[in-house]
Design an enzyme around this catalytic site. Structure first.
Site, PDB file in Angstrom:
ATOM      1  N   ALA A  46      -6.559  -4.078   4.233  1.00 39.23           N
ATOM      2  CA  ALA A  46      -5.084  -4.402   4.892  1.00 39.23           C
ATOM      3  C   ALA A  46      -5.214  -3.966   5.501  1.00 39.23           C
ATOM      4  CB  ALA A  46      -4.785  -3.857   3.421  1.00 39.23           C
ATOM      5  N   LEU A  93      -2.705  -3.374  10.044  1.00 37.89           N
ATOM      6  CA  LEU A  93      -2.153  -4.250  10.918  1.00 37.89           C
ATOM      7  C   LEU A  93      -2.513  -3.902  12.003  1.00 37.89           C
ATOM      8  CD1 LEU A  93       0.866  -4.890  11.970  1.00 37.89           C
ATOM      9  CD2 LEU A  93       1.297  -2.857  12.672  1.00 37.89           C
ATOM     10  N   TYR A  95      -3.241   1.190  17.963  1.00 31.70           N
ATOM     11  CA  TYR A  95      -3.707   0.268  16.892  1.00 31.70           C
ATOM     12  C   TYR A  95      -5.477   1.449  16.410  1.00 31.70           C
ATOM     13  CZ  TYR A  95      -7.489  -2.837  15.050  1.00 31.70           C
ATOM     14  OH  TYR A  95      -8.390  -2.950  13.915  1.00 31.70           O
ATOM     15  N   LEU A 126       0.911  -1.168   0.444  1.00 33.50           N
ATOM     16  CA  LEU A 126       0.015  -0.113  -0.203  1.00 33.50           C
ATOM     17  C   LEU A 126       1.344   1.133   0.327  1.00 33.50           C
ATOM     18  CD1 LEU A 126      -2.571  -0.613   2.285  1.00 33.50           C
ATOM     19  CD2 LEU A 126      -3.238  -0.637  -0.145  1.00 33.50           C
TER      20      LEU A 126
END
Length: 306
Positions: free
Chosen positions: A68, A70, A134, A46
Site C-alpha cells: 500500500a 501513494l 514520492y 492505514l
C-alpha cells in the site's frame, strides 16, 4: 497453511500478488479498497491504527507484503505521500510488532530513492539521493522501518520500473501502449532518451514471494535488496518495439511540461544480491510484456463497445 497479509491488495501489484499467493496455496488476508480475490478483504485505512491493530491480532499472519502506497510521482498534494507512505507504514509495523510470533515482512520501497546519482549500475550500497516527494517519502519509510528492525524480521525491496496489463493509464508505459492501440498519429512525451530497468509485474510478485519464502540466514533485519532485471531500455527503444508489434508508426512530440527538472537519465539495477538470495529467476522479455499489454488494451476497448 501459510497466512499472508497483503496491503494495497486491490492495486496494480497487489492483484497480481494475491493471485500468485493463492496459486501457491496461501490463505490471503487483504487490506484493499475493492474485492481482489483474497480469502478475506478488509477495508481498513492505514491511518486507522486501532482497527489495523485489531485485524493484525485476529489474522496473525505468518508473512506480510506491504504494498500500500501513494506511488504516482505526479500526485498534486505532496503531504499525502508522507501520510500514506510513512505514517501509514509506521502504524502497520507498530501493529505487527505486538504479535507474539512476529511475521516476516516485505516492505515495497522504490529504486526512486537512489535519485540522480550519476551511476549507470546501481547496487544497494549506493547512497540515496531522492529528487521528488514520492522518493523522499519512500526513503523516510525505510528509516522508520529501521526502528522496528529489532522487533520484526524486515526485508526492504527496492523495485525498479515494472509494468504489465492492468497498470493505470496515467503511468508512462500504459499511456504509450494506449496511444498505439488507438492508433494515434501523435504522442506527447518528455525526454525519450532516458533509460529504465523494466520488469514484468508478474516477475516482480514472484520475486517478492520467493524472497520471503527463502529468507537468507545471514541477512540482517531491514536489509535492502534491489528488484529489477539488470537491463536498461530507453523509452525510444521501447516505442520502436511497440511500433513493430502494433504495425503502426507514431510521431513523438516533446512537451516541455512533461520534462522533469531533476530527470534521472539512467536507472539500472545491480541484481547480484537478488540473484544470490533467489537464484534461477526467470525473466519475461519486455517484448512479451508489451504484447500482453497491447492485447489487454484490445480486450478493454472491445468491452467498452459492447
Amino acid at each position: 497453511m501459510t497466512t499472508s497479509l497483503v496491503t494495497g491488495a486491490s492495486g496494480f501489484t497487489g492483484r497480481y500478488l494475491v493471485a500468485h499467493l493463492k496459486r501457491q496455496g496461501h490463505r490471503v488476508v487483504a487490506l484493499a479498497s475493492t474485492p481482489c480475490g483474497a480469502d478475506e478483504t478488509h477495508h481498513i485505512d492505514l491511518s486507522d491504527a486501532a482497527n489495523l491493530s485489531r485485524l493484525v491480532q485476529q489474522s496473525a499472519p505468518d508473512q506480510v507484503f506491504h504494498l500500500a502506497a501513494l506511488s504516482f510521482v505526479g500526485h498534486p498534494t505532496p503531504l499525502d505521500f508522507y501520510r500514506v507512505n510513512v505514517l501509514g507504514t509506521e502504524n502497520l509495523l507498530a501493529a505487527l510488532s505486538g504479535l507474539a510470533a512476529p511475521p516476516r515482512v516485505l516492505l515495497a520501497s522504490s529504486a526512486n530513492v537512489y535519485g540522480a546519482n550519476g551511476q549507470a549500475v546501481i547496487d544497494e550500497n549506493v547512497a540515496p539521493l531522492p529528487v521528488n516527494h514520492y522518493a523522499h517519502s519512500k526513503l523516510a519509510m525505510e528509516h522508520v522501518a529501521l526502528t522496528y528492525a529489532q522487533k520484526l524480521p524486515l526485508l526492504i525491496a527496492r523495485p525498479f520500473n515494472y509494468t504489465g496489463p492492468g497498470q493505470a493509464g496515467h503511468f508512462l508505459v500504459p499511456k504509450i501502449v494506449a496511444h498505439f492501440q488507438r492508433r494515434e498519429a501523435i504522442i506527447e512525451l518528455g525526454n525519450t532518451h532516458v533509460s529504465r530497468d523494466f520488469s514484468d509485474v508478474r516477475d516482480v510478485v514472484a520475486i517478492y514471494a520467493r524472497l520471503l519464502a527463502h529468507w537468507p540466514q545471514d541477512a540482517r533485519s531491514a536489509s535492502v535488496v534491489n528488484v529489477g532485471s539488470g537491463q536498461a531500455v530507453s523509452l525510444k527503444a521501447l516505442i520502436q518495439t511497440l511500433e513493430r508489434l502494433a504495425g503502426h508508426a507514431i510521431e513523438i512530440r516533446v512537451n516541455p511540461a512533461f520534462v522533469r527538472a531533476n530527470e534521472i537519465p539512467k536507472l539500472k539495477a545491480c541484481t547480484q544480491r537478488l540473484n544470490a538470495w533467489v537464484p534461477g529467476l526467470e525473466r519475461t522479455p519486455i517484448e512479451q510484456t508489451l504484447t500482453a499489454m497491447l492485447e489487454s488494451q484490445m480486450i478493454n476497448d472491445a468491452r467498452g463497445k459492447q
